[in-house]
Design a protein around this motif. Structure first.
Motif: not given
Length: 164
Positions: A66-67, A141-149, A154-164
């Motif tokens: 989202e951020l 997360a996804t978000m609508e916005g203006v890009y190149n007019g 926009f779509v962001a896909q985040e992956f992780g493995k937390p610290q133990p």
């Protein structure tokens, strides 16, 4: 186990012809939205088909995504690193996700969201993130916005493995 953080980045810039019937007001869509939910399910289907464990949704990774999309919309860019030099890993810190491994896939300007995952799977760097066995969690997360007019999603896909 590795003691260093392994980072994967990938960018997908795909310009498709067609118009979008989206509102001009930026609007974040959280994990409960159908689009995000279906994309996470499709990502896990790809992993399972390859003998990998499915990724668990993590609310902090959803916040990272989202951020990231909010920043891209606010500042009018599409890249892992913002025009002001803010890296993707900044958002992991802000969201409080202490990772051992982390990665990010981005997409913009897709006419149909069902085309995003197949496009990512055709891209070696995106696919590497999707099928990386180190990752155990996902957020999107996804978000609508203006890009190149143009008004786009926009779509962001985040992956992780937390610290133990």
């Amino acid at each position: 186990m590795l003691s260093t953080k392994k980072l994967f980045l990938s960018v997908l810039v795909l310009s498709l012809v067609g118009s979008f019937s989206l509102s001009s007001t930026a609007r974040a869509i959280n994990y409960s939205s159908g689009m995000v939910e279906e994309m996470i399910l499709a990502t896990n289907t790809e992993r399972i088909a390859l003998g990998l464990k499915p990724l668990k949704v993590n609310l902090a990774l959803n916040r990272v995504a989202e951020l990231k999309v909010q920043d891209m919309v606010k500042n009018g860019y599409f890249a892992h690193v913002s025009p002001t030099g803010v890296s993707p890993w900044h958002w992991f810190v802000v969201a409080g996700y202490d990772y051992r491994y982390a990665g990010e896939n981005l997409a913009v300007n897709f006419k149909n969201y069902q085309n995003i995952l197949p496009s990512w799977m055709k891209s070696p760097s995106h696919k590497a993130n999707i099928i990386d066995p180190h990752y155990t969690e996902i957020g999107m997360a996804t978000m609508e916005g203006v890009y190149n007019g143009k008004t786009v999603v926009f779509v962001a896909q985040e992956f992780g493995k937390p610290q133990p």
